[in-house]
Design a protein around this motif. Structure first.
Motif, PDB file in Angstrom:
ATOM      1  N   TYR A  33     -13.598  -1.986  -4.181  1.00 20.41           N
ATOM      2  CA  TYR A  33     -13.768  -0.798  -3.300  1.00 20.41           C
ATOM      3  C   TYR A  33     -12.662   0.073  -3.183  1.00 20.41           C
ATOM      4  N   ASN A  34     -11.557  -0.401  -3.792  1.00 25.46           N
ATOM      5  CA  ASN A  34     -10.362   0.556  -4.026  1.00 25.46           C
ATOM      6  C   ASN A  34      -9.866   1.313  -2.575  1.00 25.46           C
ATOM      7  N   ALA A  35      -9.806   0.494  -1.700  1.00 27.82           N
ATOM      8  CA  ALA A  35      -9.578   1.262  -0.537  1.00 27.82           C
ATOM      9  C   ALA A  35      -8.243   1.832  -0.358  1.00 27.82           C
ATOM     10  N   ILE A  36      -6.982   1.071  -0.753  1.00 21.94           N
ATOM     11  CA  ILE A  36      -5.605   1.714  -0.494  1.00 21.94           C
ATOM     12  C   ILE A  36      -5.619   2.677  -1.660  1.00 21.94           C
ATOM     13  N   SER A  37      -6.008   2.144  -2.983  1.00 26.87           N
ATOM     14  CA  SER A  37      -5.471   3.154  -4.096  1.00 26.87           C
ATOM     15  C   SER A  37      -6.234   4.578  -4.116  1.00 26.87           C
ATOM     16  N   GLY A  38      -7.291   4.676  -3.229  1.00 27.31           N
ATOM     17  CA  GLY A  38      -8.016   5.929  -2.889  1.00 27.31           C
ATOM     18  C   GLY A  38      -7.194   6.889  -2.237  1.00 27.31           C
ATOM     19  N   TYR A  39      -5.832   6.535  -1.674  1.00 28.72           N
ATOM     20  CA  TYR A  39      -5.128   7.382  -0.977  1.00 28.72           C
ATOM     21  C   TYR A  39      -3.901   7.969  -1.753  1.00 28.72           C
ATOM     22  N   GLY A  40      -3.939   7.828  -3.051  1.00 21.06           N
ATOM     23  CA  GLY A  40      -2.958   8.283  -4.031  1.00 21.06           C
ATOM     24  C   GLY A  40      -2.382   7.196  -4.730  1.00 21.06           C
ATOM     25  N   THR A  41      -1.554   7.733  -5.763  1.00 23.50           N
ATOM     26  CA  THR A  41      -0.847   6.840  -6.764  1.00 23.50           C
ATOM     27  C   THR A  41       0.415   5.886  -6.148  1.00 23.50           C
ATOM     28  N   ASP A  42       0.943   6.763  -5.127  1.00 18.48           N
ATOM     29  CA  ASP A  42       2.417   6.248  -4.675  1.00 18.48           C
ATOM     30  C   ASP A  42       1.795   5.100  -3.725  1.00 18.48           C
ATOM     31  N   ALA A  43       2.279   3.888  -3.957  1.00 23.07           N
ATOM     32  CA  ALA A  43       1.804   2.597  -3.534  1.00 23.07           C
ATOM     33  C   ALA A  43       2.154   2.809  -1.996  1.00 23.07           C
ATOM     34  N   THR A  44       3.503   3.124  -1.567  1.00 21.97           N
ATOM     35  CA  THR A  44       4.049   3.155  -0.283  1.00 21.97           C
ATOM     36  C   THR A  44       3.359   4.177   0.731  1.00 21.97           C
ATOM     37  N   ALA A  45       3.334   5.321   0.072  1.00 21.90           N
ATOM     38  CA  ALA A  45       2.432   6.415   0.799  1.00 21.90           C
ATOM     39  C   ALA A  45       0.895   6.276   1.147  1.00 21.90           C
ATOM     40  N   ALA A  46       0.303   5.342   0.034  1.00 25.09           N
ATOM     41  CA  ALA A  46      -1.195   5.087   0.260  1.00 25.09           C
ATOM     42  C   ALA A  46      -1.305   3.880   1.075  1.00 25.09           C
ATOM     43  N   GLU A  47      -0.472   3.028   1.136  1.00 21.09           N
ATOM     44  CA  GLU A  47      -0.749   2.043   2.046  1.00 21.09           C
ATOM     45  C   GLU A  47      -0.308   2.194   3.635  1.00 21.09           C
ATOM     46  N   ALA A  48       0.642   3.435   3.687  1.00 20.01           N
ATOM     47  CA  ALA A  48       0.783   3.827   5.090  1.00 20.01           C
ATOM     48  C   ALA A  48      -0.267   4.738   5.671  1.00 20.01           C
ATOM     49  N   THR A  49      -0.845   5.467   4.859  1.00 22.59           N
ATOM     50  CA  THR A  49      -2.031   6.248   5.027  1.00 22.59           C
ATOM     51  C   THR A  49      -3.206   5.290   5.494  1.00 22.59           C
ATOM     52  N   TYR A  50      -3.333   4.266   4.720  1.00 23.42           N
ATOM     53  CA  TYR A  50      -4.596   3.299   4.796  1.00 23.42           C
ATOM     54  C   TYR A  50      -4.489   2.874   6.135  1.00 23.42           C
ATOM     55  N   HIS A  51      -3.253   2.238   6.531  1.00 25.45           N
ATOM     56  CA  HIS A  51      -3.136   1.683   7.749  1.00 25.45           C
ATOM     57  C   HIS A  51      -3.302   2.495   8.968  1.00 25.45           C
ATOM     58  N   ASP A  52      -2.787   4.009   8.736  1.00 24.71           N
ATOM     59  CA  ASP A  52      -3.204   4.823   9.916  1.00 24.71           C
ATOM     60  C   ASP A  52      -4.811   5.186  10.042  1.00 24.71           C
ATOM     61  N   SER A  53      -5.433   4.982   8.820  1.00 25.26           N
ATOM     62  CA  SER A  53      -6.894   5.406   9.059  1.00 25.26           C
ATOM     63  C   SER A  53      -7.622   4.317   9.526  1.00 25.26           C
ATOM     64  N   TYR A  54      -7.320   2.858   8.927  1.00 22.41           N
ATOM     65  CA  TYR A  54      -8.121   1.554   9.420  1.00 22.41           C
ATOM     66  C   TYR A  54      -7.708   1.441  10.787  1.00 22.41           C
ATOM     67  N   ALA A  55      -6.728   1.842  11.434  1.00 20.18           N
ATOM     68  CA  ALA A  55      -6.471   1.771  12.681  1.00 20.18           C
ATOM     69  C   ALA A  55      -7.429   2.451  13.765  1.00 20.18           C
ATOM     70  N   MET A  56      -8.034   3.547  13.035  1.00 18.89           N
ATOM     71  CA  MET A  56      -8.925   4.407  14.110  1.00 18.89           C
ATOM     72  C   MET A  56     -10.320   3.627  14.132  1.00 18.89           C
ATOM     73  N   LEU A  57     -10.560   2.802  13.097  1.00 22.77           N
ATOM     74  CA  LEU A  57     -11.947   1.925  13.110  1.00 22.77           C
ATOM     75  C   LEU A  57     -11.468   1.078  14.297  1.00 22.77           C
TER      76      LEU A  57
END
Length: 289
Positions: free
Chosen positions: A149-173
């Motif tokens: 499902y490529n959940a984290i990689s969908g936020y960009g190629t920068d792994a650190t920034a993508a992981e941070a954005t993923y955490h912020d987004s998943y927290a909303m759920l």
């Protein structure tokens, strides 16, 4: 005091005494039966066909799906709860729940949805809503951990920034899952104490986990770990109550001579139908109907 007298052809008499003024008291009545000789022709005329057997409460077309849903939730949630604080190295000591992907899909998601459908067939709307929604949540939680499902990689190629954005987004759920569990808690006030405490524990658990994800996005792993532990504590407390309810449902399913008390609240929090029925009854009596 008014009196009514009824007599049936079979010798049954009923004397009903009604008060002069409307009251909530049950009217006084007296019934008597005068034995009469009956013939076979009279019996055949009164009962031309054999009477069907009376239905019993124990005769059910379908089984109770609740133990299946409770067991699926427990086997999916309890191990994942222990992974949150990282007991004995579970979850890599950082809350990683990758080992729970299979339990999320095939125990949490599948069994919860099957149980929810069964509850819906049995006419249990509240139970169906709880099991179906939680089944969908387990499916969504397992899906984001699958690389396909490529959940984290969908936020960009920068792994650190993508992981941070993923955490912020998943927290909303997780935040809105807490709102959902709060609504379940309010509705369960009509049920019993166990369900109220159960839903209240998970109502606190989800905001704690959401806060943990927010701190993970900011790179504050120490504070994130603290909130992750608190989320695991409330989740574990809810799981303990759920294990108790699971045992109680099994005992009821096998007609065990003793059942576990759950703290019934239905006698203290009256339903709207019963409340309106009482109001309607009192209004009709006061109008002389």
């Amino acid at each position: 005091m008014s009196e009514l007298h009824f007599t049936s052809p079979d010798g049954l008499t009923i004397d009903l005494r009604l008060p002069e003024h409307p009251t909530d008291a049950v009217p006084e009545y007296r019934s008597t039966i005068s034995p009469r000789k009956t013939t076979n022709q009279h019996n055949e005329r009164a009962y031309p066909l054999p009477l069907p057997p009376l239905p019993t409460h124990t005769a059910r077309r379908f089984g109770n799906p609740t133990p299946v849903g409770l067991g699926g939730f427990l086997l999916a949630n309890t191990p994942a709860t222990i992974m949150l604080p990282g007991w004995h190295g579970a979850g890599g000591r950082n809350g990683n729940e990758s080992a729970a992907i299979g339990t999320f899909f095939y125990l949490g998601c599948l069994l919860e949805i099957l149980c929810g459908i069964g509850e819906w067939i049995n006419g249990e709307t509240f139970n169906a809503a709880v099991f179906l929604i939680l089944g969908g949540y387990f499916g969504a939680s397992g899906a984001v951990m699958v690389p396909f499902y490529n959940a984290i990689s969908g936020y960009g190629t920068d792994a650190t920034a993508a992981e941070a954005t993923y955490h912020d987004s998943y927290a909303m759920l997780l935040i809105f899952m807490g709102v959902l569990l709060l609504f379940f808690t309010i509705a369960s006030v009509r049920l019993d104490i166990c369900h109220v405490v159960l839903f209240a524990c998970f109502t606190v658990c989800f905001p704690c986990l959401a806060t943990s994800y927010f701190y993970m996005a900011d790179g504050n792993e120490a504070t994130a770990h603290t909130f992750r532990i608190w989320g695991g504590i409330f989740s574990l407390a809810g799981s303990v109550i759920l294990w108790y309810l699971f045992l109680g449902s099994l005992l009821e399913a096998v007609d065990f001579p003793y059942l576990l008390p759950v703290g019934d609240l239905s006698n203290y929090v009256k339903g709207r139908t019963e409340y309106l029925g009482r109001r309607r009854h009192k209004t009709s009596m006061s109008c002389g109907l």
